[in-house]
Write a protein that holds these residues in place. Structure first.
Motif, PDB file in Angstrom:
ATOM      1  N   SER A  47       0.810  -1.216   0.000  1.00  0.00           N
ATOM      2  CA  SER A  47       0.000   0.000   0.000  1.00  0.00           C
ATOM      3  C   SER A  47       0.845   1.268   0.000  1.00  0.00           C
ATOM      4  CB  SER A  47      -0.939   0.004   1.207  1.00  0.00           C
ATOM      5  OG  SER A  47      -1.844  -1.081   1.136  1.00  0.00           O
ATOM      6  N   THR A  48       2.112   1.171   0.406  1.00  0.00           N
ATOM      7  CA  THR A  48       2.956   2.356   0.401  1.00  0.00           C
ATOM      8  C   THR A  48       4.062   2.247  -0.639  1.00  0.00           C
ATOM      9  OG1 THR A  48       4.181   1.424   2.270  1.00  0.00           O
ATOM     10  CG2 THR A  48       2.484   3.030   2.777  1.00  0.00           C
ATOM     11  N   ASP A  49       5.047   1.384  -0.390  1.00  0.00           N
ATOM     12  CA  ASP A  49       6.231   1.390  -1.262  1.00  0.00           C
ATOM     13  C   ASP A  49       6.576   0.036  -1.880  1.00  0.00           C
ATOM     14  OD1 ASP A  49       6.997   0.131   1.036  1.00  0.00           O
ATOM     15  OD2 ASP A  49       8.529   1.577   1.610  1.00  0.00           O
ATOM     16  N   CYS A  50       5.660  -0.942  -1.791  1.00  0.00           N
ATOM     17  CA  CYS A  50       5.897  -2.278  -2.375  1.00  0.00           C
ATOM     18  C   CYS A  50       7.177  -2.924  -1.838  1.00  0.00           C
ATOM     19  CB  CYS A  50       5.956  -2.209  -3.899  1.00  0.00           C
ATOM     20  SG  CYS A  50       4.397  -1.742  -4.674  1.00  0.00           S
TER      21      CYS A  50
ATOM     22  N   ASN B 183      -5.447  -6.957 -17.788  1.00  0.00           N
ATOM     23  CA  ASN B 183      -4.046  -7.122 -18.200  1.00  0.00           C
ATOM     24  C   ASN B 183      -3.240  -5.830 -18.125  1.00  0.00           C
ATOM     25  OD1 ASN B 183      -5.454  -5.996 -20.470  1.00  0.00           O
ATOM     26  ND2 ASN B 183      -3.686  -6.525 -21.742  1.00  0.00           N
ATOM     27  N   ALA B 184      -3.788  -4.807 -17.458  1.00  0.00           N
ATOM     28  CA  ALA B 184      -3.079  -3.530 -17.321  1.00  0.00           C
ATOM     29  C   ALA B 184      -3.391  -2.924 -15.962  1.00  0.00           C
ATOM     30  CB  ALA B 184      -3.475  -2.570 -18.435  1.00  0.00           C
ATOM     31  N   GLU B 185      -2.473  -2.101 -15.481  1.00  0.00           N
ATOM     32  CA  GLU B 185      -2.663  -1.425 -14.198  1.00  0.00           C
ATOM     33  C   GLU B 185      -2.046  -0.032 -14.280  1.00  0.00           C
ATOM     34  OE1 GLU B 185      -4.075  -0.318 -11.436  1.00  0.00           O
ATOM     35  OE2 GLU B 185      -4.155  -2.404 -10.740  1.00  0.00           O
ATOM     36  N   THR B 186      -2.766   0.941 -13.729  1.00  0.00           N
ATOM     37  CA  THR B 186      -2.221   2.289 -13.708  1.00  0.00           C
ATOM     38  C   THR B 186      -0.992   2.361 -12.807  1.00  0.00           C
ATOM     39  OG1 THR B 186      -3.713   2.885 -11.902  1.00  0.00           O
ATOM     40  CG2 THR B 186      -4.427   3.414 -14.150  1.00  0.00           C
ATOM     41  N   GLY B 187      -0.130   3.312 -13.112  1.00  0.00           N
ATOM     42  CA  GLY B 187       0.972   3.600 -12.217  1.00  0.00           C
ATOM     43  C   GLY B 187       0.518   4.546 -11.118  1.00  0.00           C
ATOM     44  N   ALA B 188       1.382   4.743 -10.121  1.00  0.00           N
ATOM     45  CA  ALA B 188       1.083   5.670  -9.024  1.00  0.00           C
ATOM     46  C   ALA B 188       2.274   6.602  -8.851  1.00  0.00           C
ATOM     47  CB  ALA B 188       0.805   4.911  -7.736  1.00  0.00           C
ATOM     48  N   LEU B 189       2.044   7.869  -9.124  1.00  0.00           N
ATOM     49  CA  LEU B 189       3.065   8.903  -8.945  1.00  0.00           C
ATOM     50  C   LEU B 189       2.644   9.770  -7.771  1.00  0.00           C
ATOM     51  CD1 LEU B 189       5.565  10.530  -9.841  1.00  0.00           C
ATOM     52  CD2 LEU B 189       4.068  11.745 -11.453  1.00  0.00           C
ATOM     53  N   TRP B 190       3.419   9.733  -6.690  1.00  0.00           N
ATOM     54  CA  TRP B 190       3.124  10.525  -5.499  1.00  0.00           C
ATOM     55  C   TRP B 190       4.057  11.734  -5.468  1.00  0.00           C
ATOM     56  CZ3 TRP B 190       2.807   6.097  -1.292  1.00  0.00           C
ATOM     57  CH2 TRP B 190       1.699   5.284  -1.582  1.00  0.00           C
ATOM     58  N   LEU B 191       3.460  12.899  -5.359  1.00  0.00           N
ATOM     59  CA  LEU B 191       4.223  14.148  -5.393  1.00  0.00           C
ATOM     60  C   LEU B 191       3.868  15.040  -4.216  1.00  0.00           C
ATOM     61  CD1 LEU B 191       3.741  15.272  -9.125  1.00  0.00           C
ATOM     62  CD2 LEU B 191       5.817  14.307  -8.141  1.00  0.00           C
TER      63      LEU B 191
ATOM     64  N   SER C 241       7.536  24.246  -6.146  1.00  0.00           N
ATOM     65  CA  SER C 241       8.473  23.154  -6.421  1.00  0.00           C
ATOM     66  C   SER C 241       7.727  21.831  -6.315  1.00  0.00           C
ATOM     67  CB  SER C 241       9.660  23.188  -5.451  1.00  0.00           C
ATOM     68  OG  SER C 241       9.230  23.044  -4.117  1.00  0.00           O
ATOM     69  N   PHE C 242       8.269  20.808  -6.974  1.00  0.00           N
ATOM     70  CA  PHE C 242       7.607  19.507  -7.063  1.00  0.00           C
ATOM     71  C   PHE C 242       8.601  18.422  -6.660  1.00  0.00           C
ATOM     72  CE2 PHE C 242       5.667  22.480  -9.934  1.00  0.00           C
ATOM     73  CZ  PHE C 242       4.309  22.327  -9.677  1.00  0.00           C
ATOM     74  N   GLU C 243       8.215  17.645  -5.676  1.00  0.00           N
ATOM     75  CA  GLU C 243       9.087  16.625  -5.098  1.00  0.00           C
ATOM     76  C   GLU C 243       8.444  15.252  -5.281  1.00  0.00           C
ATOM     77  OE1 GLU C 243      11.035  16.582  -0.847  1.00  0.00           O
ATOM     78  OE2 GLU C 243       8.947  15.921  -0.710  1.00  0.00           O
ATOM     79  N   VAL C 244       9.128  14.341  -5.961  1.00  0.00           N
ATOM     80  CA  VAL C 244       8.622  12.977  -6.147  1.00  0.00           C
ATOM     81  C   VAL C 244       8.845  12.188  -4.863  1.00  0.00           C
ATOM     82  CG1 VAL C 244       8.839  10.830  -7.445  1.00  0.00           C
ATOM     83  CG2 VAL C 244       9.055  13.027  -8.630  1.00  0.00           C
ATOM     84  N   ILE C 245       7.759  11.723  -4.260  1.00  0.00           N
ATOM     85  CA  ILE C 245       7.842  10.904  -3.048  1.00  0.00           C
ATOM     86  C   ILE C 245       8.083   9.443  -3.422  1.00  0.00           C
ATOM     87  CG2 ILE C 245       6.637  10.169  -0.956  1.00  0.00           C
ATOM     88  CD1 ILE C 245       4.819  12.631  -1.342  1.00  0.00           C
ATOM     89  N   ASP C 246       7.307   8.976  -4.382  1.00  0.00           N
ATOM     90  CA  ASP C 246       7.415   7.578  -4.814  1.00  0.00           C
ATOM     91  C   ASP C 246       6.787   7.471  -6.195  1.00  0.00           C
ATOM     92  OD1 ASP C 246       8.072   4.902  -4.676  1.00  0.00           O
ATOM     93  OD2 ASP C 246       6.226   4.307  -3.656  1.00  0.00           O
TER      94      ASP C 246
END
Length: 298
Positions: free
Chosen positions: A147-150, A180-188, A284-289
């Motif tokens: 649920s958080t970082d695999c 057969n597909a799954e969305t990605g998760a971009l946390w910012l 500013s934009f910071e990628v968390i995961d």
């Protein structure tokens, strides 16, 4: 299979699922010790040899294997043991005391995805009890921290637990549709700066007001104009806010946490470019995961 056999299997599945729900495993904070111990015991009772991999304090993976004929790569039955937190709202049904009402069972993780774990174990035990062997091994892989970082899935890859696998079936809730597909998760984190000052002084550069304006624009932002045949469109959710130091002080800092669900064709740098276009130089934009989208042949 007779009706009696079917009833017995359903009873076994519901009993197993109820036990899984009653062992709380929300992430955050992240601790699979109790549910992993329960699963270990249940799998051994079904006759499986079990590997219990506690790779960090409280973070545990469970892996079991049903040997096949050795003709083909293995098939992985994959599921995660952790759930989302229960939140602060009062539940209609207790989250960790499963209740059956009509044809539904209620409890945290009943759908996502402890029912999937129970179904996979019962299916594997049926194969085992009937002496049926697949062409390759059947690998039960139940991971921590999806649920958080695999973190659990990454650990399985790191130690080579799935190296001989050729196929992967994940029992996430899908209304029994094969997907057969799954969305990605971009946390910012989206961070903006202003200028502090006493709130009695009119004007000034209020970071919260700037973030509100950004979020209004964000609600109208289109990340993709072309729908994916399975996943449709990407999505953006604002799931966290932080700002302010005192009721009488103008905030010079504000932060929003975004969960962006991405399509296979999307690139992170282009997404951030679109976010910059609706903001100003104080942002500013910071990628968390970042978890990349996945698509396999149908």
């Amino acid at each position: 299979m007779s009706k009696l056999d079917t009833d017995c299997l359903m009873d076994a599945l519901l009993s197993l699922l109820a036990g899984l729900i009653s062992h709380a495993s929300p992430d955050p904070p992240g601790n699979e010790t109790a549910i992993a111990t329960y699963l270990h015991k249940e799998l051994e009772a079904f006759g499986f040899n079990v590997i219990r991999d506690e790779f960090l304090p409280g973070r545990v993976n469970i892996i079991a294997r049903l040997p096949g004929k050795g003709f083909s790569p293995g098939l992985v039955f994959s599921a995660h043991m952790d759930t989302m937190p229960i939140g602060d709202t009062r539940w209609q049904h207790p989250p960790f005391f499963p209740q059956i009402v009509g044809d539904k069972i209620y409890g945290r993780g009943s759908a996502d995805m402890k029912s999937g774990i129970a179904a996979m174990i019962i299916a594997a035990s049926c194969l085992k009890n009937e002496g049926l062997k697949l062409s390759g091994d059947l690998i039960l892989a139940f991971s921590a921290g999806k649920s958080t970082d695999c973190i659990g899935a990454k650990r399985m890859v790191e130690i080579g637990a799935l190296k001989d696998a050729g196929w992967l079936l994940i029992s996430e809730p899908s209304s029994l549709r094969l997907i057969n597909a799954e969305t990605g998760a971009l946390w910012l984190n989206v961070i903006t700066r202003g200028s502090s000052g006493h709130s009695s002084a009119l004007g000034g550069n209020n970071a919260i007001q700037k973030l509100i304006t950004f979020c209004k624009k964000l609600s109208r932002l289109k990340l993709s104009s072309k729908p994916h045949p399975t996943l449709r469109f990407p999505s953006i959710a604002v799931n966290g806010l932080a700002a302010g130091n005192a009721p009488n002080m103008r905030p010079d800092y504000a932060r929003a946490t975004l969960d962006i669900r991405t399509l296979p064709s999307m690139k992170t740098d282009l997404i951030i470019e679109k976010l910059r276009a609706i903001s100003d130089s104080s942002f500013s934009f910071e990628v968390i995961d970042e978890k990349l989208p996945i698509e396999t042949e149908a």
